[in-house]
Design a protein around this motif. Structure first.
Motif, PDB file in Angstrom:
ATOM      1  N   GLN A  35       0.826  -1.205   0.000  1.00  0.00           N
ATOM      2  CA  GLN A  35       0.000   0.000   0.000  1.00  0.00           C
ATOM      3  C   GLN A  35       0.859   1.254   0.000  1.00  0.00           C
ATOM      4  OE1 GLN A  35      -3.634  -0.019   2.278  1.00  0.00           O
ATOM      5  NE2 GLN A  35      -3.224   2.025   3.069  1.00  0.00           N
ATOM      6  N   ILE A  36       1.996   1.208   0.672  1.00  0.00           N
ATOM      7  CA  ILE A  36       2.903   2.356   0.671  1.00  0.00           C
ATOM      8  C   ILE A  36       3.408   2.626  -0.740  1.00  0.00           C
ATOM      9  CG2 ILE A  36       5.135   3.215   1.498  1.00  0.00           C
ATOM     10  CD1 ILE A  36       4.594   1.715   4.116  1.00  0.00           C
ATOM     11  N   ARG A  37       3.704   1.553  -1.506  1.00  0.00           N
ATOM     12  CA  ARG A  37       4.128   1.741  -2.896  1.00  0.00           C
ATOM     13  C   ARG A  37       3.019   2.387  -3.723  1.00  0.00           C
ATOM     14  NH1 ARG A  37       6.677  -3.207  -1.784  1.00  0.00           N
ATOM     15  NH2 ARG A  37       4.870  -4.397  -2.538  1.00  0.00           N
ATOM     16  N   LEU A  38       1.770   1.982  -3.476  1.00  0.00           N
ATOM     17  CA  LEU A  38       0.648   2.584  -4.186  1.00  0.00           C
ATOM     18  C   LEU A  38       0.536   4.066  -3.860  1.00  0.00           C
ATOM     19  CD1 LEU A  38      -1.974   2.370  -5.894  1.00  0.00           C
ATOM     20  CD2 LEU A  38      -3.168   1.850  -3.742  1.00  0.00           C
ATOM     21  N   LEU A  39       0.713   4.421  -2.584  1.00  0.00           N
ATOM     22  CA  LEU A  39       0.592   5.806  -2.159  1.00  0.00           C
ATOM     23  C   LEU A  39       1.833   6.625  -2.506  1.00  0.00           C
ATOM     24  CD1 LEU A  39      -1.109   5.248   1.322  1.00  0.00           C
ATOM     25  CD2 LEU A  39      -2.183   5.817  -0.866  1.00  0.00           C
ATOM     26  N   THR A  40       2.835   5.962  -3.055  1.00  0.00           N
ATOM     27  CA  THR A  40       4.027   6.670  -3.520  1.00  0.00           C
ATOM     28  C   THR A  40       3.966   6.898  -5.034  1.00  0.00           C
ATOM     29  OG1 THR A  40       5.361   5.625  -1.769  1.00  0.00           O
ATOM     30  CG2 THR A  40       6.553   6.641  -3.596  1.00  0.00           C
ATOM     31  N   HIS A  41       3.744   5.831  -5.768  1.00  0.00           N
ATOM     32  CA  HIS A  41       3.817   5.901  -7.229  1.00  0.00           C
ATOM     33  C   HIS A  41       2.448   5.883  -7.914  1.00  0.00           C
ATOM     34  CE1 HIS A  41       8.105   5.350  -6.784  1.00  0.00           C
ATOM     35  NE2 HIS A  41       7.897   4.248  -6.094  1.00  0.00           N
ATOM     36  N   GLY A  42       1.394   5.470  -7.206  1.00  0.00           N
ATOM     37  CA  GLY A  42       0.087   5.404  -7.825  1.00  0.00           C
ATOM     38  C   GLY A  42      -0.002   4.275  -8.839  1.00  0.00           C
ATOM     39  N   ARG A  43      -1.185   4.157  -9.475  1.00  0.00           N
ATOM     40  CA  ARG A  43      -1.358   3.132 -10.496  1.00  0.00           C
ATOM     41  C   ARG A  43      -2.593   3.454 -11.325  1.00  0.00           C
ATOM     42  NH1 ARG A  43      -2.145  -1.019  -7.430  1.00  0.00           N
ATOM     43  NH2 ARG A  43       0.068  -1.334  -7.040  1.00  0.00           N
ATOM     44  N   VAL A  44      -2.431   3.502 -12.635  1.00  0.00           N
ATOM     45  CA  VAL A  44      -3.543   3.787 -13.548  1.00  0.00           C
ATOM     46  C   VAL A  44      -3.522   2.738 -14.660  1.00  0.00           C
ATOM     47  CG1 VAL A  44      -4.569   5.452 -15.152  1.00  0.00           C
ATOM     48  CG2 VAL A  44      -3.455   6.255 -13.054  1.00  0.00           C
ATOM     49  N   VAL A  45      -4.708   2.217 -15.020  1.00  0.00           N
ATOM     50  CA  VAL A  45      -4.776   1.176 -16.045  1.00  0.00           C
ATOM     51  C   VAL A  45      -5.670   1.607 -17.203  1.00  0.00           C
ATOM     52  CG1 VAL A  45      -4.363  -0.686 -14.392  1.00  0.00           C
ATOM     53  CG2 VAL A  45      -6.717   0.018 -14.898  1.00  0.00           C
ATOM     54  N   GLU A  46      -5.392   1.038 -18.357  1.00  0.00           N
ATOM     55  CA  GLU A  46      -6.199   1.245 -19.558  1.00  0.00           C
ATOM     56  C   GLU A  46      -7.389   0.283 -19.524  1.00  0.00           C
ATOM     57  OE1 GLU A  46      -7.885   2.341 -22.647  1.00  0.00           O
ATOM     58  OE2 GLU A  46      -5.894   3.273 -22.524  1.00  0.00           O
ATOM     59  N   THR A  47      -8.585   0.745 -19.918  1.00  0.00           N
ATOM     60  CA  THR A  47      -9.788  -0.090 -19.822  1.00  0.00           C
ATOM     61  C   THR A  47     -10.491  -0.280 -21.175  1.00  0.00           C
ATOM     62  OG1 THR A  47     -11.084   1.865 -19.199  1.00  0.00           O
ATOM     63  CG2 THR A  47     -10.204   0.497 -17.407  1.00  0.00           C
ATOM     64  N   THR A  48      -9.768  -0.088 -22.271  1.00  0.00           N
ATOM     65  CA  THR A  48     -10.377  -0.249 -23.594  1.00  0.00           C
ATOM     66  C   THR A  48     -10.903  -1.667 -23.799  1.00  0.00           C
ATOM     67  OG1 THR A  48      -8.912   1.424 -24.527  1.00  0.00           O
ATOM     68  CG2 THR A  48      -9.974  -0.066 -26.067  1.00  0.00           C
ATOM     69  N   GLN A  49     -10.140  -2.671 -23.385  1.00  0.00           N
ATOM     70  CA  GLN A  49     -10.566  -4.063 -23.550  1.00  0.00           C
ATOM     71  C   GLN A  49     -11.849  -4.341 -22.781  1.00  0.00           C
ATOM     72  OE1 GLN A  49      -8.642  -4.847 -26.264  1.00  0.00           O
ATOM     73  NE2 GLN A  49      -8.381  -6.873 -25.373  1.00  0.00           N
ATOM     74  N   MET A  50     -11.985  -3.731 -21.618  1.00  0.00           N
ATOM     75  CA  MET A  50     -13.185  -3.906 -20.804  1.00  0.00           C
ATOM     76  C   MET A  50     -14.437  -3.509 -21.582  1.00  0.00           C
ATOM     77  SD  MET A  50     -14.185  -1.845 -17.295  1.00  0.00           S
ATOM     78  CE  MET A  50     -14.413  -0.279 -18.203  1.00  0.00           C
ATOM     79  N   ARG A  51     -14.330  -2.415 -22.324  1.00  0.00           N
ATOM     80  CA  ARG A  51     -15.483  -1.908 -23.068  1.00  0.00           C
ATOM     81  C   ARG A  51     -15.675  -2.622 -24.400  1.00  0.00           C
ATOM     82  NH1 ARG A  51     -13.545   2.307 -20.125  1.00  0.00           N
ATOM     83  NH2 ARG A  51     -15.107   3.639 -19.114  1.00  0.00           N
TER      84      ARG A  51
END
Length: 363
Positions: free
Chosen positions: A283-299
């Motif tokens: 969780q500390i890594r998430l709160l340091t660097h964050g994380r964003v994903v592409e969702t084109t396949q989902m749609r």
């Protein structure tokens, strides 16, 4: 959807809601709910079987009930495990339990569809990673421990199962951080703290998915595919848009305390020791660097469109948590003031030709 659906992790909040949800599907004849502990909530008309998926008895359950669809929701972090449990027990359930379940599915002649709840945490989180992850992105560094490592191992076993049973439709859903009024994750606990410790010099981008959207996409993945869609493969699941951690703090009305990374790690260890929250290194890594994903396949491939954006999912979660220590306006001024002081220090360091000690926020 299959006539007989087995759901693991039924004692957890999300599992219980999904069990109740799919009973309303006219194509479902029976729902078999499985967990190692008795659920603290109602499961409607579902048949509950208390069994540990780490044991071979799960194979008998599949055979006796002629299960054709398995929805595996028992892969989870420690904070959301019903009845508590040590980290070693959670890891065994995640990894060993999944191996036993897949072994049972492989031997079952009736199983035709498998849906597995995974997480975008499989991508890890370092300063060297891309700004946006797609389903085919390989992380620069695999998660070293914790739930993220469990999820990586689980997905590896699922891929092996898919190769051995090509007749079974396998769908892996990598969920962003799940939020909503009933969220019980480690991140939800973090956002519920009166004062939120953050990593000095970082303002990570975060992405969320609403728990109602989680239920909807699980139901979609467990159904027979509609024309033009393919309910198999690996898909990132997240709401549109992103929020900075500072924006989350303002919307909650909760002040932040920026700390150097070693201090945040120490605070996390202390919070885990007293049982306040599972403030893990992951969780500390998430709160340091964050994380964003592409969702084109989902749609385009899965055919799913979330009802909630990232901002809307967070807003619904924030309303359920009540007012923080500060009104949002005062929290915003406090965050801006701290950010101004940090930026001023960095500017002074640059003027003196001194390399700043703190890396800038990952945007």
């Amino acid at each position: 959807m299959g006539k007989v659906v087995l759901v693991t992790g039924a004692a957890r909040q999300l599992g219980g809601r999904f069990v109740r949800r799919i009973q309303r599907d006219p194509e479902v004849e029976r729902v078999i709910a499985v967990d190692a502990v008795t659920p603290p909530h109602r499961l409607g008309s579902a048949e509950f079987i208390r069994t540990d998926i780490r044991q071979s008895a799960i194979a008998r359950v599949l055979a006796e009930h002629a299960v054709d669809t398995v929805v595996h929701l028992a892969v989870t972090g420690g904070s959301s495990v019903a009845g508590g449990g040590s980290h070693s027990t959670v890891k065994e359930t995640n990894v060993i339990g999944t191996m036993q379940l897949l072994g049972a599915c492989q031997k079952s002649p009736t199983v035709r569809r498998l849906v597995v709840k995974s997480s975008t945490s499989v991508y890890g989180g370092t300063s060297r990673d891309p700004a946006v992850f797609t389903e085919t992105t390989q992380p620069k560094s695999l998660p070293p421990a914790g739930f993220a490592k469990d999820a990586v191992e689980v997905e590896g076993y699922v891929r092996g199962f898919a190769r051995r049973r090509p007749d079974v439709a396998v769908c892996v859903l990598r969920f962003a951080n799940i939020l909503g009024p009933f969220a019980d994750s480690a991140l939800a606990e973090y956002f519920s703290m009166p004062v939120m410790p953050t990593v000095l010099g970082y303002d990570p981008r975060l992405q969320f998915v609403h728990e109602d959207d989680v239920l909807d996409v699980l139901r979609l993945a467990a159904q027979e595919p509609r024309s033009g869609t393919l309910n198999s493969g690996t898909f990132n699941i997240a709401g549109d848009g992103v929020l900075l951690l500072s924006q989350c703090s303002r919307r909650l009305g909760r002040p932040t305390v920026p700390l150097l990374l070693p201090a945040v790690t120490w605070v996390g260890s202390a919070l885990r020791a007293v049982g306040v929250t599972d403030f893990s290194p992951e969780q500390i890594r998430l709160l340091t660097h964050g994380r964003v994903v592409e969702t084109t396949q989902m749609r385009e491939v899965l055919g799913f469109e979330p009802m909630y954006t990232t901002t809307e999912a967070f807003a619904d979660f924030a309303r359920s948590r009540g007012t923080g220590l500060l009104p949002p306006e005062r929290a915003a001024r406090a965050v801006d003031r701290v950010a101004g002081l940090v930026n001023a220090d960095l500017s002074n360091a640059e003027l003196l030709n001194v390399e700043p000690a703190v890396e800038g926020a990952k945007r």
